[in-house]
Write an enzyme that holds these catalytic residues in place. Structure first.
Site, PDB file in Angstrom:
ATOM      1  CE  LYS A  95       9.552  37.741  37.644  1.00  0.00           C
ATOM      2  NZ  LYS A  95      10.023  37.685  36.276  1.00  0.00           N
ATOM      3  N   GLY A 195      22.561  25.215  27.646  1.00  0.00           N
ATOM      4  CA  GLY A 195      21.117  25.256  27.910  1.00  0.00           C
ATOM      5  C   GLY A 195      20.421  25.446  26.584  1.00  0.00           C
ATOM      6  N   GLY A 197      17.076  24.905  25.637  1.00  0.00           N
ATOM      7  CA  GLY A 197      15.619  24.795  25.759  1.00  0.00           C
ATOM      8  C   GLY A 197      14.932  25.774  24.819  1.00  0.00           C
ATOM      9  CG  HIS A 198      10.887  26.999  25.622  1.00  0.00           C
ATOM     10  ND1 HIS A 198      10.888  26.270  26.792  1.00  0.00           N
ATOM     11  CD2 HIS A 198       9.783  26.629  24.953  1.00  0.00           C
ATOM     12  CE1 HIS A 198       9.821  25.496  26.819  1.00  0.00           C
ATOM     13  NE2 HIS A 198       9.131  25.689  25.717  1.00  0.00           N
ATOM     14  CB  VAL A 199      15.922  31.219  25.124  1.00  0.00           C
ATOM     15  CG1 VAL A 199      16.752  32.339  24.515  1.00  0.00           C
ATOM     16  CG2 VAL A 199      14.695  31.797  25.821  1.00  0.00           C
TER      17      VAL A 199
HETATM   18  P1  NAD Z   1      13.947  26.301  29.327  1.00  0.00           P
HETATM   19  O1  NAD Z   1      13.583  25.693  30.621  1.00  0.00           O
HETATM   20  O2  NAD Z   1      13.108  26.055  28.134  1.00  0.00           O
HETATM   21  O3  NAD Z   1      15.443  25.876  28.922  1.00  0.00           O
HETATM   22  C1  NAD Z   1      16.487  25.798  29.827  1.00  0.00           C
HETATM   23  C2  NAD Z   1      17.348  24.621  29.431  1.00  0.00           C
HETATM   24  O4  NAD Z   1      18.515  24.606  30.258  1.00  0.00           O
HETATM   25  C3  NAD Z   1      16.654  23.269  29.612  1.00  0.00           C
HETATM   26  O5  NAD Z   1      16.729  22.520  28.416  1.00  0.00           O
HETATM   27  C4  NAD Z   1      17.438  22.613  30.757  1.00  0.00           C
HETATM   28  O6  NAD Z   1      17.516  21.206  30.640  1.00  0.00           O
HETATM   29  C5  NAD Z   1      18.799  23.269  30.599  1.00  0.00           C
HETATM   30  N1  NAD Z   1      19.641  23.236  31.797  1.00  0.00           N
HETATM   31  C6  NAD Z   1      19.286  23.407  33.088  1.00  0.00           C
HETATM   32  N2  NAD Z   1      20.384  23.325  33.873  1.00  0.00           N
HETATM   33  C7  NAD Z   1      21.434  23.110  33.048  1.00  0.00           C
HETATM   34  C8  NAD Z   1      22.824  22.938  33.255  1.00  0.00           C
HETATM   35  N3  NAD Z   1      23.356  22.970  34.472  1.00  0.00           N
HETATM   36  N4  NAD Z   1      23.628  22.736  32.174  1.00  0.00           N
HETATM   37  C9  NAD Z   1      23.093  22.695  30.928  1.00  0.00           C
HETATM   38  N5  NAD Z   1      21.782  22.849  30.686  1.00  0.00           N
HETATM   39  C10 NAD Z   1      20.976  23.052  31.728  1.00  0.00           C
HETATM   40  O7  NAD Z   1      14.108  27.876  29.625  1.00  0.00           O
HETATM   41  P2  NAD Z   1      14.125  29.054  28.566  1.00  0.00           P
HETATM   42  O8  NAD Z   1      12.772  29.620  28.447  1.00  0.00           O
HETATM   43  O9  NAD Z   1      14.848  28.615  27.352  1.00  0.00           O
HETATM   44  O10 NAD Z   1      15.005  30.136  29.339  1.00  0.00           O
HETATM   45  C11 NAD Z   1      16.409  29.996  29.424  1.00  0.00           C
HETATM   46  C12 NAD Z   1      16.974  31.099  30.313  1.00  0.00           C
HETATM   47  O11 NAD Z   1      16.677  32.370  29.747  1.00  0.00           O
HETATM   48  C13 NAD Z   1      16.394  31.119  31.726  1.00  0.00           C
HETATM   49  O12 NAD Z   1      17.416  31.510  32.619  1.00  0.00           O
HETATM   50  C14 NAD Z   1      15.323  32.190  31.661  1.00  0.00           C
HETATM   51  O13 NAD Z   1      15.102  32.806  32.923  1.00  0.00           O
HETATM   52  C15 NAD Z   1      15.969  33.184  30.702  1.00  0.00           C
HETATM   53  N6  NAD Z   1      14.984  34.004  29.980  1.00  0.00           N
HETATM   54  C16 NAD Z   1      14.037  33.417  29.204  1.00  0.00           C
HETATM   55  C17 NAD Z   1      13.122  34.213  28.506  1.00  0.00           C
HETATM   56  C18 NAD Z   1      12.075  33.582  27.606  1.00  0.00           C
HETATM   57  O14 NAD Z   1      11.468  34.303  26.807  1.00  0.00           O
HETATM   58  N7  NAD Z   1      11.844  32.286  27.676  1.00  0.00           N
HETATM   59  C19 NAD Z   1      13.185  35.608  28.613  1.00  0.00           C
HETATM   60  C20 NAD Z   1      14.193  36.191  29.403  1.00  0.00           C
HETATM   61  C21 NAD Z   1      15.086  35.375  30.088  1.00  0.00           C
END
Ligand code: NAD
Length: 369
Positions: A95, A195, A197-199
């Protein structure tokens, strides 16, 4: 002017504490990248390369101190070793962190200089995007090194890994359902996706398609409205998430959302989500969940789809192959639940033991040419 005596007195203290950290965490190599011309201050940590080159994203963050940045990169790179190993990938754990404000401090020169440092490691570390960095930044890194993944599709990369991550979480959730209820159908189950967002949004899509009763919560009102309108999911206020009666809680926002206070309130049978480091305290909260009869699908196992996706870039990107490999998360999750049950251990411990066993087995394979 620097007082030489004072400087000499300082050096061993810093060095000994860094090496102490590295020895206890078993890191192979840590590289400090310093370039005053571009303002680059970065740390690359290579935890373990028994299975293959270390791979892990580059996080850009305004760390309060250099010690905090070092701790973060050591912790995250170690996590990548376990994630790659349990996912059956021929990758080690690494990392990088760039110390800086991702909203103000990004420049082409900074990322290209960082790319040069990555290149100097000759492929022992492969980078990708992470919190605070994007595919655009990785395009700059790629101008200086080929040891980079997470590139846009237009450059032969896999693009946004989130749909693949979400699919893996969905598989891990279904395997946990199979273990809990003897049947992996999620139709009619109440699932809270915290949450979106993307995932989270992609997970909501899979769940809705299967007929689950989906609840969503997000602090971003616009995104929440979008997901609610698209999939018809019921909105829950953030402060009420842990009071909702549900079958599955899926943390997909930030890490450490499970703590002593809310585990006592949690009314579900399964925890399975995408967020990294969901348990504020791995040991204490694994125990609390188990004592309450809640099944926990270890985060680093079921959110590995994103890593599988970038790994696929290294061997010639093909999204269907990445999705097929991600489907394997189902069987791995089921094995972990069964091992934890038969040995009376926490699922987190079972998953780590399985990852360590693979690293140990493969190190023996590699002991001869
Ligand atoms: P993202 O930023 O697109 O989505 C996160 C969402 O969570 C946002 O919409 C944000 O507004 C919301 N959020 C933040 N704090 C919050 C709270 N207290 N209550 C409710 N909602 C809240 O991120 P992502 O890419 O969707 O990733 C989500 C999680 O998955 C992260 O922890 C990330 O580390 C983990 N992750 C993501 C991937 C990936 O491929 N994107 C891979 C492995 C792990």
């Amino acid at each position: 002017m620097i007082d030489v005596k004072e400087k000499k007195a300082e050096m061993p203290a810093v060095a000994s504490s860094v090496f102490e950290s590295l020895s206890s965490s078993l890191h192979e190599q840590v590289v400090f990248c310093n370039d005053p011309e571009t303002g680059l201050k970065a740390i690359i940590a290579i935890h373990n390369t028994v299975l293959g080159p270390s791979l892990g994203g580059t996080r850009m963050w305004s760390y309060a101190s250099e010690a905090e940045a070092l701790n973060d990169v050591l912790r995250l790179s170690r996590g990548m070793t376990y994630k790659a190993a349990i996912s059956g990938l021929n990758l080690g754990g690494g990392k990088a962190v760039i110390i800086g404000d991702s909203r103000k401090d990004k420049t082409e020169a900074l990322f290209r200089k960082f790319g040069r440092f990555v290149n100097n490691l000759n492929g022992k570390y492969i980078t990708a995007e992470d919190v605070g960095t994007s595919t655009r930044d990785m395009e700059y890194v790629a101008m200086e090194t080929r040891h980079v993944t997470g590139l846009p599709e237009s450059m032969g990369g896999g693009g946004d890994p989130s749909p693949v991550t979400a699919y893996g979480v969905y598989m891990g959730m279904k395997a946990s359902a199979k273990f809990a209820w003897g049947n992996d159908a999620l139709h009619g189950k109440k699932v809270m996706v915290q949450g979106d967002g993307h995932v989270g949004e992609n997970l909501v899509k899979h769940l809705t398609e299967e007929g689950a009763q989906v609840f969503i919560s997000d602090i971003n009102a616009e995104q929440l409205n979008h997901v609610s309108a698209t999939y018809g999911a019921a909105v829950v206020a953030p402060e009420l998430v842990f009071d909702l009666e549900m079958d599955i809680y899926a943390p997909c926002a930030l890490g450490a959302t499970l703590n002593t206070e809310n585990i006592n309130r949690l009314r579900c049978q399964i925890v399975a989500g995408a967020a990294n480091n969901q348990l504020a305290d791995e040991v204490l909260h694994s125990k609390m969940l188990k004592d309450r009869g809640i099944i926990y699908a270890p985060d680093f196992v079921i959110n590995a789809g994103g890593l599988i996706n970038v790994y696929s870039e290294k061997i010639g990107y093909n999204r269907q192959r990445a999705l097929n490999q991600t489907e394997g998360i189902y069987n791995v999750t089921l094995d972990i639940h069964r091992k934890a049950q038969s040995e009376g251990i926490y699922t987190q411990v079972a998953a780590m033991a399985m990852a360590e066993k693979r690293i140990s087995d493969i190190s023996k394979v590699k002991s001869t040419y």
